[in-house]
Design a protein around this motif. Structure first.
Motif, short mmCIF file in Angstrom:
data_model
loop_
_atom_site.label_atom_id
_atom_site.label_comp_id
_atom_site.label_asym_id
_atom_site.label_seq_id
_atom_site.Cartn_x
_atom_site.Cartn_y
_atom_site.Cartn_z
N MET A 1 0.83 -1.19 0.00
CA MET A 1 0.00 0.00 0.00
C MET A 1 0.87 1.25 0.00
O MET A 1 0.59 2.23 -0.70
CB MET A 1 -0.87 -0.03 1.26
CG MET A 1 -2.09 0.80 1.15
SD MET A 1 -3.14 0.62 2.57
CE MET A 1 -2.58 1.93 3.58
N ARG B 1 2.18 1.87 -3.42
CA ARG B 1 1.20 2.48 -4.32
C ARG B 1 1.08 3.97 -4.03
O ARG B 1 0.98 4.81 -4.92
CB ARG B 1 -0.18 1.84 -4.10
CG ARG B 1 -0.29 0.43 -4.55
CD ARG B 1 -0.57 0.35 -6.04
NE ARG B 1 -0.24 -0.94 -6.57
CZ ARG B 1 -1.03 -2.00 -6.49
NH1 ARG B 1 -2.21 -1.90 -5.91
NH2 ARG B 1 -0.64 -3.15 -7.00
N GLN B 2 1.06 4.28 -2.72
CA GLN B 2 0.91 5.68 -2.35
C GLN B 2 2.10 6.50 -2.86
O GLN B 2 1.92 7.62 -3.34
CB GLN B 2 0.83 5.79 -0.82
CG GLN B 2 0.35 7.12 -0.35
CD GLN B 2 0.15 7.16 1.14
OE1 GLN B 2 0.21 6.14 1.82
NE2 GLN B 2 -0.09 8.33 1.66
N ILE C 1 1.72 7.37 -6.56
CA ILE C 1 0.79 8.47 -6.84
C ILE C 1 1.41 9.80 -6.43
O ILE C 1 1.34 10.79 -7.15
CB ILE C 1 -0.53 8.25 -6.09
CG1 ILE C 1 -1.19 6.97 -6.57
CG2 ILE C 1 -1.44 9.43 -6.27
CD1 ILE C 1 -1.73 7.05 -7.97
#
Lengths: 187, 190
Positions: A167, A170-171, A174
Motif C-alpha cells: 500500500m 502504491r501511495q 501516486i
C-alpha cells in the motif's frame, strides 16, 4: 518584492546529501545541518518537512514518505550511542508534524500525526505509533507493536505487513506524480 | 496625502477572503474559498493532492479538479493544516476532495484530514481529525482531540478525548455561538 526584508542571519548550512535518483523531494522541503543525509530510492519528501542533521546523520530507506512539518533529526546534543545518527528503514511513513529523534525505525513503521519519538529510541518492524503519542528517550519498542490512546499498547498479530508495504508503494507512486521534485536544490 | 499603503498581514481578495502572507498554500488553483474566509499565518493547505482515479468516460471535467473546497466565513487559525485524505480503493491509491462548509472554525495547530466537515463546526487547538472522518453540522470538537479515521460525528455533538468520543451535546442556547461573522470582522490588517 523589493520591500521584502532579507534575513540578517546567514543561511543555514546545506548538508552533504546522498540522494537516490528516483526520489521525489519537494522544493520547499528543508534539509539543514552538517552531517550526511542519505535518502533511498522512491522516497517522497513533502514540502515543509524538516530534516535536520546538525547533531547526527540521517539515513532514510527506500519507499518512505516524509510528510509536511515533520522533523527528522536530533534536536539536541546527543550522548552516547545516539551519535551514530538516525536510521529509518524501508517503507516507513512519517505523517504530518511527527518528530522523529529515534536511533532506529524498523521497516514498515507508521508514525502518525504529531507523534514524538525520543532520542535513542528503537522501533521494531511494522510498528504503528498513533497520533499525538510519545515514545520516551531510549525506549525499545518490539516488532508489530501498536501504540495508541493514552500510552496503551497492543501487539498486531494480523500478519498483513506485506500488504501494508504494498500500500505504501502504491501511495508513493501516486505522490510522485503529484509533487514536483527538485532534487538539484539539495545536491 | 501619502499614497503608501502599509503592507498588512492579510491579503484581501475580491470575495472578502483574508489570506495571511505567511500562510503556505500549495496548489492554489485547486482550492476553492467560499468568501469572507480568514486564513492566518503558517496555515498549510495542500491543494496539490488531487484525485488521481483514471476517468472511464471520455469527456473531461470543465475547469480544474478541486482538491479543497471551503465555504463562507471559515476561520483557519495559525499553524493548522488541511490535507485531502487518501486511501487505497480497489487496488489504486487516490486522494479525495476535502469539503468544508460555512462557519467552520479551526483552532491553532490542528490537522484536518477529514472528508467532509459540515457547517457551524468549531474545532479546538492541537486536534487531529483522521482520514475520511465526516463531521456533521453544529459540532464542537474540544482541544487536543484525536478523531479516528472514518469516524462519523453526528450533528450537535461535543467530541473530546483520544480516541475522540461524543462527550456531550450542544445546548440550544449555544447554537448561535458558532456564527463566525463577528470573528471575521474582527480580523484586521494590523
Amino acid at each position: 518584492m523589493s520591500s521584502k526584508r532579507q534575513s540578517m542571519m546567514p543561511p543555514p548550512p546545506k548538508p552533504p546529501t546522498s540522494l537516490s535518483s528516483t526520489i521525489t523531494i519537494a522544493e520547499h522541503a528543508s534539509l539543514i545541518g552538517t552531517h550526511l543525509i542519505a535518502i533511498g530510492s522512491n522516497t517522497v519528501v513533502h514540502p515543509r518537512s524538516k530534516l535536520n542533521s546538525t547533531y547526527a546523520s540521517i539515513t532514510i530507506g527506500n519507499n518512505c514518505i516524509i510528510s509536511e512539518r515533520s522533523q527528522i533529526g536530533l534536536q539536541g546534543e546527543p550522548e552516547g550511542e545516539e551519535r551514530d545518527g538516525i536510521l529509518i528503514e524501508n517503507g516507513v511513513v512519517v505523517e504530518v508534524g511527527a518528530v522523529v529523534e529515534a536511533r532506529h525505525i524498523g521497516e514498515g513503521c507508521v508514525v502518525e500525526v504529531n507523534a514524538r519519538i525520543g532520542k535513542g529510541a528503537v522501533l521494531g518492524k511494522h510498528c504503528k505509533i498513533g497520533p499525538l503519542c510519545e515514545i520516551a528517550d531510549g525506549e525499545v519498542v518490539p516488532n508489530f507493536t501498536v501504540v495508541f490512546g493514552n500510552g496503551m499498547r497492543r501487539v498486531d498479530r494480523s500478519g498483513i505487513e506485506d500488504l501494508k508495504l504494498k500500500m505504501v508503494r502504491r501511495q508513493v507512486e501516486i505522490l510522485r506524480k503529484l509533487i514536483p521534485s527538485k532534487p538539484d536544490k539539495f545536491q | 496625502m501619502s499614497k503608501k499603503v502599509a503592507k498588512g498581514e492579510y491579503i484581501e481578495t475580491d470575495t472578502g477572503n483574508k489570506v495571511s502572507r505567511r500562510s503556505q498554500i500549495i496548489g492554489t488553483t485547486n482550492i476553492i474559498l467560499g468568501g469572507k474566509t480568514v486564513i492566518q499565518a503558517e496555515v498549510i493547505i495542500r491543494g496539490d493532492l488531487l484525485r488521481t482515479l483514471s476517468s472511464s468516460t471520455g469527456d473531461k471535467s470543465s475547469g480544474n479538479p478541486v482538491a479543497v473546497a471551503i465555504g463562507r466565513y471559515c476561520f483557519f487559525s495559525r499553524g493548522c493544516e488541511l490535507r485531502p485524505p487518501g486511501k487505497l480503493y480497489r487496488g489504486s491509491f487516490s486522494h479525495y476532495p476535502l469539503k468544508i462548509a460555512d462557519h467552520v472554525f479551526v483552532g491553532p495547530s490542528s490537522i484536518i484530514e477529514a472528508a467532509l466537515i459540515g457547517s457551524h463546526v468549531s474545532i479546538g487547538s492541537n486536534c487531529v481529525i483522521g482520514k475520511f472522518a465526516i463531521i456533521k453540522d453544529y459540532v464542537r470538537i474540544l482541544d487536543g482531540t484525536v478523531v479516528p479515521p472514518n469516524m462519523v460525528i453526528p450533528s450537535f455533538s461535543v467530541v473530546g478525548g483520544r480516541p475522540g468520543r461524543v462527550v456531550g451535546e450542544v445546548a440550544e442556547g449555544e447554537v448561535d455561538g458558532f456564527d463566525l461573522r463577528e470573528v471575521y470582522r474582527g480580523v484586521g490588517n494590523s
